[in-house]
Design a protein around this motif. Structure first.
Motif, PDB file in Angstrom:
ATOM      1  N   UNK A 164       0.824  -1.201   0.000  1.00 32.23           N
ATOM      2  CA  UNK A 164       0.000   0.000   0.000  1.00 32.23           C
ATOM      3  C   UNK A 164       0.864   1.260   0.000  1.00 32.23           C
ATOM      4  N   UNK A 165       1.950   1.219   0.750  1.00 29.40           N
ATOM      5  CA  UNK A 165       2.855   2.376   0.784  1.00 29.40           C
ATOM      6  C   UNK A 165       3.441   2.648  -0.592  1.00 29.40           C
ATOM      7  N   UNK A 166       3.815   1.601  -1.298  1.00 26.45           N
ATOM      8  CA  UNK A 166       4.363   1.759  -2.644  1.00 26.45           C
ATOM      9  C   UNK A 166       3.334   2.334  -3.611  1.00 26.45           C
ATOM     10  N   UNK A 167       2.049   2.135  -3.301  1.00 27.29           N
ATOM     11  CA  UNK A 167       0.972   2.680  -4.133  1.00 27.29           C
ATOM     12  C   UNK A 167       0.601   4.107  -3.734  1.00 27.29           C
ATOM     13  N   UNK A 168       1.324   4.651  -2.759  1.00 26.61           N
ATOM     14  CA  UNK A 168       1.101   6.034  -2.369  1.00 26.61           C
ATOM     15  C   UNK A 168       0.249   6.230  -1.133  1.00 26.61           C
ATOM     16  N   UNK A 169      -0.143   5.140  -0.472  1.00 29.11           N
ATOM     17  CA  UNK A 169      -0.961   5.257   0.732  1.00 29.11           C
ATOM     18  C   UNK A 169      -0.077   5.487   1.964  1.00 29.11           C
ATOM     19  N   UNK A 170      -0.670   6.046   2.999  1.00 30.69           N
ATOM     20  CA  UNK A 170       0.006   6.187   4.285  1.00 30.69           C
ATOM     21  C   UNK A 170      -0.299   4.956   5.135  1.00 30.69           C
ATOM     22  N   UNK A 171       0.723   4.401   5.775  1.00 27.12           N
ATOM     23  CA  UNK A 171       0.566   3.130   6.484  1.00 27.12           C
ATOM     24  C   UNK A 171       1.322   3.147   7.803  1.00 27.12           C
ATOM     25  N   UNK A 172       0.792   2.390   8.767  1.00 25.37           N
ATOM     26  CA  UNK A 172       1.401   2.334  10.099  1.00 25.37           C
ATOM     27  C   UNK A 172       1.220   0.950  10.701  1.00 25.37           C
ATOM     28  N   UNK A 173       2.262   0.452  11.344  1.00 27.78           N
ATOM     29  CA  UNK A 173       2.156  -0.722  12.191  1.00 27.78           C
ATOM     30  C   UNK A 173       2.236  -0.220  13.626  1.00 27.78           C
ATOM     31  N   UNK A 174       1.248  -0.591  14.431  1.00 25.02           N
ATOM     32  CA  UNK A 174       1.097  -0.018  15.778  1.00 25.02           C
ATOM     33  C   UNK A 174       1.148  -1.144  16.800  1.00 25.02           C
ATOM     34  N   UNK A 175       2.142  -1.091  17.704  1.00 25.75           N
ATOM     35  CA  UNK A 175       2.290  -2.094  18.751  1.00 25.75           C
ATOM     36  C   UNK A 175       1.757  -1.524  20.064  1.00 25.75           C
ATOM     37  N   UNK A 176       0.729  -2.166  20.615  1.00 24.41           N
ATOM     38  CA  UNK A 176       0.190  -1.748  21.900  1.00 24.41           C
ATOM     39  C   UNK A 176       0.792  -2.638  22.984  1.00 24.41           C
ATOM     40  N   UNK A 177       1.623  -2.046  23.806  1.00 26.51           N
ATOM     41  CA  UNK A 177       2.301  -2.771  24.887  1.00 26.51           C
ATOM     42  C   UNK A 177       1.413  -2.704  26.123  1.00 26.51           C
ATOM     43  N   UNK A 178       0.795  -3.828  26.455  1.00 24.95           N
ATOM     44  CA  UNK A 178      -0.162  -3.847  27.556  1.00 24.95           C
ATOM     45  C   UNK A 178       0.497  -4.323  28.853  1.00 24.95           C
ATOM     46  N   UNK A 179       1.512  -3.608  29.264  1.00 27.45           N
ATOM     47  CA  UNK A 179       2.178  -3.842  30.539  1.00 27.45           C
ATOM     48  C   UNK A 179       3.065  -2.631  30.821  1.00 27.45           C
ATOM     49  N   UNK A 180       3.327  -2.369  32.115  1.00 22.00           N
ATOM     50  CA  UNK A 180       4.015  -1.139  32.482  1.00 22.00           C
ATOM     51  C   UNK A 180       5.486  -1.325  32.843  1.00 22.00           C
ATOM     52  N   UNK A 181       6.046  -2.524  32.667  1.00 20.29           N
ATOM     53  CA  UNK A 181       7.436  -2.752  33.065  1.00 20.29           C
ATOM     54  C   UNK A 181       8.386  -2.733  31.883  1.00 20.29           C
ATOM     55  N   UNK A 182       8.085  -1.936  30.868  1.00 21.06           N
ATOM     56  CA  UNK A 182       8.977  -1.803  29.700  1.00 21.06           C
ATOM     57  C   UNK A 182       9.166  -0.321  29.402  1.00 21.06           C
ATOM     58  N   UNK A 183      10.361   0.022  28.931  1.00 22.29           N
ATOM     59  CA  UNK A 183      10.609   1.422  28.573  1.00 22.29           C
ATOM     60  C   UNK A 183      10.991   1.607  27.107  1.00 22.29           C
ATOM     61  N   UNK A 184      11.018   0.491  26.336  1.00 21.86           N
ATOM     62  CA  UNK A 184      11.229   0.590  24.891  1.00 21.86           C
ATOM     63  C   UNK A 184      10.708  -0.679  24.233  1.00 21.86           C
ATOM     64  N   UNK A 185      10.662  -0.660  22.912  1.00 22.14           N
ATOM     65  CA  UNK A 185      10.133  -1.790  22.144  1.00 22.14           C
ATOM     66  C   UNK A 185      11.130  -2.215  21.081  1.00 22.14           C
ATOM     67  N   UNK A 186      11.203  -3.518  20.837  1.00 26.18           N
ATOM     68  CA  UNK A 186      12.006  -4.043  19.743  1.00 26.18           C
ATOM     69  C   UNK A 186      11.361  -5.325  19.235  1.00 26.18           C
ATOM     70  N   UNK A 187      11.491  -5.653  17.957  1.00 26.03           N
ATOM     71  CA  UNK A 187      10.945  -6.926  17.471  1.00 26.03           C
ATOM     72  C   UNK A 187      11.720  -8.101  18.067  1.00 26.03           C
ATOM     73  N   UNK A 188      11.016  -9.200  18.317  1.00 24.82           N
ATOM     74  CA  UNK A 188      11.622 -10.382  18.933  1.00 24.82           C
ATOM     75  C   UNK A 188      12.289 -11.229  17.853  1.00 24.82           C
ATOM     76  N   UNK A 189      13.466 -10.802  17.409  1.00 25.53           N
ATOM     77  CA  UNK A 189      14.167 -11.497  16.331  1.00 25.53           C
ATOM     78  C   UNK A 189      14.580 -12.904  16.746  1.00 25.53           C
ATOM     79  N   UNK A 190      14.789 -13.118  18.039  1.00 25.14           N
ATOM     80  CA  UNK A 190      15.184 -14.457  18.506  1.00 25.14           C
ATOM     81  C   UNK A 190      14.023 -15.440  18.427  1.00 25.14           C
TER      82      UNK A 190
END
Length: 231
Positions: A164-190
């Motif tokens: 969709x982005x390549x077709x000119x649309x605006x796009x977003x992936x949104x991660x909702x972290x439902x816990x309070x013991x984190x201060x940043x986000x990263x994909x779980x590559x492992x």
């Protein structure tokens, strides 16, 4: 999002068959609850963990109780993924997501191709944007991570956002972290290396990558702050 009736507390005996969990309630009764989460709940399915449940008044439901949250590392974790899109849409509508302002309309479950639907399409005064929402319940060492299991479907959504982005649309992936013991986000590559690589590719191609944290309490769940995303 406020819970309209008080949640019921207990302790997790076991989660099994993906969508079921046996719970011992505070009064000693053992019940089986519906567990609306397709992930492994890797860090929040330890037997003996405190849990909070909602109780449906629908007499036709096979399982009247629904597992809403589990306590892990002394923090409540929202595990009911049926509520994730509702929480994010509410946060966007009420102006808590700073990237989207002057919202005019939010559409849900938007069909973008023959075999793909994305969670939200948001229309503002200046732009419209497709958003795919992911619930993040996994955290280790103050780092929130997604996914908690290999997700072919999740990678497919990233590929669709890039198309969709390549077709000119605006796009977003949104991660909702439902816990309070984190201060940043990263994909779980492992856990899913392909997903992590595809997320990096999506970011490079212009797909917006956002992570926001929710304060999860037995009385309410409220999206409250952005988290730094480290790819």
């Amino acid at each position: 999002m406020q819970f309209t009736t008080p949640l019921i507390h207990g302790r997790l005996i076991k989660r099994y068959k993906r969508f079921l969990a046996d719970i011992e309630l505070e009064n000693g009764e053992t019940i089986t609850a519906h567990c609306p989460n397709t992930g492994t709940m890797l860090s929040c399915s330890t037997p003996g963990s405190p849990v909070a449940l909602s109780l449906s008044n629908n007499p036709n439901r096979k399982y009247a109780y629904t597992l809403e949250m589990v306590q892990d590392n002394s923090t409540w974790v929202g595990v009911n993924t049926a509520k994730t899109n509702v929480l994010v849409a509410e946060a966007i509508r009420t102006g808590k997501i700073k990237e989207f302002d002057a919202v005019k309309e939010i559409k849900r479950e938007v069909k973008t191709s023959v075999h793909t639907r994305l969670d939200l399409q948001v229309f503002t005064e200046n732009v419209d944007i497709y958003i795919e929402v992911k619930n993040c319940s996994l955290a280790q060492n103050n780092c929130a991570m997604f996914p908690d299991a290999v997700t072919t479907r999740g990678t497919k959504h990233l590929t669709e956002l890039m198309r969709l982005k390549e077709e000119g649309e605006n796009c977003c992936i949104f991660f909702l972290v439902q816990r309070m013991d984190a201060d940043h986000f990263t994909p779980a590559a492992h856990i899913d290396e392909l997903y992590a690589k595809t997320l990096q590719e999506a970011k490079t191609k212009g797909v917006m990558v956002l992570a926001y944290q929710a304060d999860v309490q037995p009385e309410y769940i409220e999206v409250n702050r952005p988290l730094t995303v480290r790819l």
